[in-house]
Design an enzyme around this catalytic site. Structure first.
Site, PDB file in Angstrom:
ATOM      1  N   SER A 170      -7.887 -17.038  -1.090  1.00  0.00           N
ATOM      2  CA  SER A 170      -7.173 -15.749  -0.977  1.00  0.00           C
ATOM      3  C   SER A 170      -6.266 -15.432  -2.104  1.00  0.00           C
ATOM      4  CB  SER A 170      -6.584 -15.493   0.432  1.00  0.00           C
ATOM      5  OG  SER A 170      -5.342 -16.590   0.530  1.00  0.00           O
ATOM      6  N   THR A 179      -3.249 -14.121   1.089  1.00  0.00           N
ATOM      7  CA  THR A 179      -2.261 -13.976   0.045  1.00  0.00           C
ATOM      8  C   THR A 179      -1.241 -14.971   0.226  1.00  0.00           C
ATOM      9  OG1 THR A 179      -2.589 -11.579   0.091  1.00  0.00           O
ATOM     10  CG2 THR A 179      -0.674 -12.582  -0.912  1.00  0.00           C
ATOM     11  N   THR A 222      -1.952 -13.063  -5.008  1.00  0.00           N
ATOM     12  CA  THR A 222      -3.060 -12.774  -4.267  1.00  0.00           C
ATOM     13  C   THR A 222      -4.583 -12.622  -5.031  1.00  0.00           C
ATOM     14  OG1 THR A 222      -4.145 -11.695  -2.336  1.00  0.00           O
ATOM     15  CG2 THR A 222      -3.032 -10.141  -3.942  1.00  0.00           C
ATOM     16  N   ARG A 262      -9.292  -2.043  -7.489  1.00  0.00           N
ATOM     17  CA  ARG A 262      -8.637  -1.798  -6.453  1.00  0.00           C
ATOM     18  C   ARG A 262      -7.187  -2.923  -6.467  1.00  0.00           C
ATOM     19  NH1 ARG A 262      -6.123  -5.523  -2.279  1.00  0.00           N
ATOM     20  NH2 ARG A 262      -5.802  -4.208  -0.365  1.00  0.00           N
ATOM     21  N   THR A 288       1.680 -10.254   3.910  1.00  0.00           N
ATOM     22  CA  THR A 288       0.256 -10.795   3.639  1.00  0.00           C
ATOM     23  C   THR A 288      -0.383  -9.920   4.864  1.00  0.00           C
ATOM     24  OG1 THR A 288       0.451 -12.803   5.347  1.00  0.00           O
ATOM     25  CG2 THR A 288       0.801 -13.147   3.004  1.00  0.00           C
ATOM     26  N   GLY A 289      -1.800  -9.949   4.482  1.00  0.00           N
ATOM     27  CA  GLY A 289      -2.602  -8.894   5.076  1.00  0.00           C
ATOM     28  C   GLY A 289      -3.380  -7.900   4.623  1.00  0.00           C
TER      29      GLY A 289
HETATM   30  N1  GLY Z   1      -2.051  -8.042   0.859  1.00  0.00           N
HETATM   31  C1  GLY Z   1      -2.867  -8.378  -0.009  1.00  0.00           C
HETATM   32  C2  GLY Z   1      -4.009  -7.352  -0.505  1.00  0.00           C
HETATM   33  O1  GLY Z   1      -4.077  -6.342   0.304  1.00  0.00           O
HETATM   34  O2  GLY Z   1      -4.270  -7.444  -1.544  1.00  0.00           O
END
Ligand code: GLY
Length: 350
Positions: A81, A200, A218, A228, A251-252
């Site tokens: 990640s 992340t 991340t 993105r 994170t998430g």
């Molecule tokens: N929280 C990391 C991402 O959505 O890229």
């Protein structure tokens, strides 16, 4: 489970480059202060926070400590990640996002969609210190990193490539990619295909002077559309701090934090007098309320389709980890030992 890339092998070949790039932009140490230091991080930072704590006890800057901690995970090919070994975008290219904030100067810097650079958080620190900008993206961020002497490497490990290729070959029965025969699929692949990687690493550091620093870094959502950008490099979304108040990061699935500027919300909650627990849980409630107005983020039971976790520490050293759904953990070092603690969930079932 077979691991084609071995961590020790990798570290042997890149350690020298990593150490020298981490020194670029780091501050001089000052004598340690009298306060109890605290380091919080996402669960994948359990080992890394030992490094941050060791550094703040030596009087090193809290942001530099956070950056060196997360650098361990950025360089770990087994964490899919973050950094090296991160799962790539839908074209098979690893694109990194990272940001930093420095309490004493209220400085911040970030990079987004950065390719080929092992330590994006250290590059973000240079955006903060050596430019008048805050955020550099894509080719511009890469050229900036090159200008400062960061070496370029291929971040797509053999293991990550195999996972990506399996995803590509099995995603659509009507396209022209043919699924591999089962015996050709490495044992580790299915676990990453079953659930999309949204991990992340965030790390917030309160040092012995009561000063704060934080970073989030991340490789973003696996199989994302190229270009993105998630919440991690956006100050206020994937991280935020105010040296007089506290620090928070997340994170998430980052889109929820972009839509709610949730890390800023947590710090502003603490500024308004809430402890980290109430500030974090209020941010989780905000996300749960606003996100489900959009059908693509709402499950049939009315809850969110995704999870996010928050890690917060206030200026007085109180810390808290919270999430929307149960099962999350936070890594904490209180000056004595590093441990994992449960994140408190908004909902008690998944
Ligand atoms: N929280 C990391 C991402 O959505 O890229």
């Amino acid at each position: 489970m077979r691991r084609p890339i071995h961590r020790r092998e990798f570290l042997g070949t890149t350690a020298a480059a990593s150490l020298s790039t981490l020194a670029i932009g780091a501050a001089a140490a000052r004598p340690p202060g009298p306060k109890r230091p605290i380091v919080v991080a996402s669960a994948n930072g359990l080992k890394a926070i030992e490094k941050a704590m060791e550094m703040v006890k030596q009087g090193r800057d809290p942001l530099d400590a956070a950056i060196e901690a997360v650098a361990i995970v950025e360089a770990d090919p087994t964490d899919h990640s973050v950094g090296l070994g991160g799962l790539p975008n839908e074209d098979g290219v690893v694109e990194l996002d990272a940001a930093v904030m420095h309490g004493p100067t209220h400085g911040g810097g970030s990079v987004a969609s950065l390719r080929n650079i092992l330590h994006p958080a250290a590059v973000a620190r240079l955006v903060m210190k050596r430019t008048r900008h805050v955020l550099l993206v894509g080719e511009g961020a890469l050229r900036f990193a090159r200008a400062h002497g960061f070496p370029e490497i291929n971040l797509l490990t053999e293991e990550a490539r195999q996972i990506w290729l399996h995803w590509k070959e099995t995603r659509d029965p009507d396209d022209d990619w043919v699924p591999p025969p089962p015996e050709a699929v490495a044992a580790f692949v299915p676990e990453y295909i079953r659930k999309r990687v949204t991990g992340t690493i965030h790390c917030s550091v309160l040092d012995t002077h009561g000063d704060l620093g934080c970073t989030t870094t991340t490789s973003g959502l696996s199989w994302k559309i190229p270009g993105r950008v998630g919440d991690s490099p956006i100050l206020g979304a994937g991280l935020y701090l105010d040296n007089e108040v506290g620090s928070a990061g997340s994170t998430g699935v980052g889109e929820a934090n972009l839509l709610n500027l949730s890390s800023h919300l947590v710090v502003e909650g603490m500024r308004a007098g809430k402890g980290p627990k109430d500030a974090v849980m209020d941010a989780c409630k905000r996300i749960a309320t606003t996100s489900v107005r959009d059908p693509k983020r709402r499950r049939p039971d009315g809850r969110t389709t995704f999870d996010v976790k928050f890690y917060a520490v206030s200026k007085d050293g109180t810390f808290f980890g919270g999430s929307i759904y149960p099962g999350g953990k936070m890594a904490v070092h209180d000056g004595d030992s590093a441990k994992l603690v449960d994140c408190e969930p908004l909902y008690d079932t998944k």
